[in-house]
Design a protein around this motif. Sequence first.
Motif, short mmCIF file in Angstrom:
data_model
loop_
_atom_site.label_atom_id
_atom_site.label_comp_id
_atom_site.label_asym_id
_atom_site.label_seq_id
_atom_site.Cartn_x
_atom_site.Cartn_y
_atom_site.Cartn_z
N THR A 1 0.84 -1.19 0.00
CA THR A 1 0.00 0.00 0.00
C THR A 1 0.88 1.24 0.00
O THR A 1 2.06 1.20 0.38
CB THR A 1 -0.93 0.05 1.22
OG1 THR A 1 -0.15 0.21 2.40
CG2 THR A 1 -1.81 -1.19 1.31
N LEU B 1 -7.82 -1.66 -6.55
CA LEU B 1 -8.64 -0.89 -5.62
C LEU B 1 -9.08 -1.79 -4.48
O LEU B 1 -9.64 -2.86 -4.70
CB LEU B 1 -9.86 -0.32 -6.36
CG LEU B 1 -10.76 0.62 -5.59
CD1 LEU B 1 -10.05 1.93 -5.29
CD2 LEU B 1 -12.04 0.87 -6.38
N TYR B 2 -8.80 -1.37 -3.24
CA TYR B 2 -9.26 -2.17 -2.10
C TYR B 2 -10.23 -1.39 -1.21
O TYR B 2 -10.84 -1.97 -0.31
CB TYR B 2 -8.10 -2.74 -1.29
CG TYR B 2 -7.31 -1.75 -0.47
CD1 TYR B 2 -7.70 -1.40 0.82
CD2 TYR B 2 -6.14 -1.19 -0.97
CE1 TYR B 2 -6.96 -0.52 1.58
CE2 TYR B 2 -5.39 -0.31 -0.22
CZ TYR B 2 -5.81 0.03 1.06
OH TYR B 2 -5.08 0.92 1.80
N SER B 3 -10.39 -0.09 -1.45
CA SER B 3 -11.36 0.71 -0.70
C SER B 3 -11.88 1.80 -1.63
O SER B 3 -11.09 2.54 -2.20
CB SER B 3 -10.70 1.32 0.54
OG SER B 3 -11.56 2.26 1.15
N GLU B 4 -13.20 1.90 -1.74
CA GLU B 4 -13.77 2.90 -2.65
C GLU B 4 -13.91 4.27 -2.01
O GLU B 4 -13.79 5.28 -2.69
CB GLU B 4 -15.12 2.40 -3.19
CG GLU B 4 -14.96 1.25 -4.15
CD GLU B 4 -16.24 0.95 -4.90
OE1 GLU B 4 -17.06 1.86 -5.08
OE2 GLU B 4 -16.40 -0.21 -5.30
N HIS B 5 -14.19 4.33 -0.71
CA HIS B 5 -14.40 5.62 -0.04
C HIS B 5 -13.53 5.69 1.19
O HIS B 5 -13.86 5.09 2.20
CB HIS B 5 -15.86 5.81 0.33
CG HIS B 5 -16.77 5.80 -0.85
ND1 HIS B 5 -16.80 6.81 -1.77
CD2 HIS B 5 -17.67 4.89 -1.27
CE1 HIS B 5 -17.70 6.53 -2.70
NE2 HIS B 5 -18.23 5.35 -2.43
N PRO B 6 -12.43 6.40 1.19
CA PRO B 6 -11.82 7.04 0.01
C PRO B 6 -11.13 5.98 -0.85
O PRO B 6 -10.82 4.89 -0.37
CB PRO B 6 -10.78 7.99 0.63
CG PRO B 6 -10.39 7.33 1.91
CD PRO B 6 -11.63 6.61 2.40
N PRO B 7 -10.89 6.32 -2.11
CA PRO B 7 -10.23 5.33 -2.98
C PRO B 7 -8.83 5.00 -2.47
O PRO B 7 -8.02 5.90 -2.25
CB PRO B 7 -10.19 5.99 -4.35
CG PRO B 7 -10.59 7.41 -4.15
CD PRO B 7 -11.18 7.56 -2.80
N ARG B 8 -8.58 3.73 -2.26
CA ARG B 8 -7.26 3.26 -1.80
C ARG B 8 -6.88 2.06 -2.66
O ARG B 8 -7.72 1.22 -2.98
CB ARG B 8 -7.31 2.83 -0.34
CG ARG B 8 -7.74 3.92 0.60
CD ARG B 8 -6.54 4.54 1.26
NE ARG B 8 -6.97 5.42 2.33
CZ ARG B 8 -6.75 6.72 2.33
NH1 ARG B 8 -6.10 7.28 1.35
NH2 ARG B 8 -7.16 7.46 3.33
N TYR B 9 -5.59 1.99 -2.95
CA TYR B 9 -5.08 0.93 -3.82
C TYR B 9 -3.96 0.18 -3.13
O TYR B 9 -3.25 0.72 -2.29
CB TYR B 9 -4.51 1.53 -5.12
CG TYR B 9 -5.55 2.23 -5.95
CD1 TYR B 9 -6.26 1.56 -6.93
CD2 TYR B 9 -5.83 3.58 -5.73
CE1 TYR B 9 -7.22 2.21 -7.70
CE2 TYR B 9 -6.79 4.24 -6.49
CZ TYR B 9 -7.47 3.55 -7.47
OH TYR B 9 -8.43 4.19 -8.21
N SER C 1 -2.18 -1.66 -10.06
CA SER C 1 -2.88 -1.21 -8.86
C SER C 1 -4.22 -1.91 -8.78
O SER C 1 -4.88 -2.15 -9.78
CB SER C 1 -3.07 0.30 -8.87
OG SER C 1 -3.84 0.71 -9.97
#
Length: 150
Positions: A36, A69-77, A67
């Motif tokens: 991350t 995406l593992y979290s949409e809110h907030p976007p995290r990669y 990359s």
Amino acid sequence: MKARYDLPCNIAQSLNIIGDRWTLLIIHEVLVGRTTFNEIKKALPGLSSKLLSERLKYLEAQGLLASVLYSEHPPRYHYQLTDSGRDLEDVFHALVLWGRRNLQKCYKKLVHRSCGHEVTIAYHCEHCQRQVEDVAVTELAPTDGQTSPR
């Protein structure tokens, strides 16, 4: 990143992709499991968030990282190595071995996992099916070196 070397040389052309400051260290962090943004940033003190973000985007554009995406809110990669990125593991091993032989202060060594003893790099000839020591770098014919990107 701007290509710095306009030379017909594998080393020069590879450095155009991975030779910028921090680039190999970022790839190495992903290789060892820090995937991350925050894990990489924490492992590399002195690397700014802006530069890390730029390098991650560049490495993804070059096909060394992907990359996810593992979290949409907030976007995290999180980042993972592509096959091309994983191929750099041999380069890292060679640098560890070089450092073991040549650095005044050495931090790591390359060992056989099963027995813990140090190892060296060996070259294997696919044609002869044996380990060889008499290796040479040769020029490729114009069409020999054309490979498709992974």
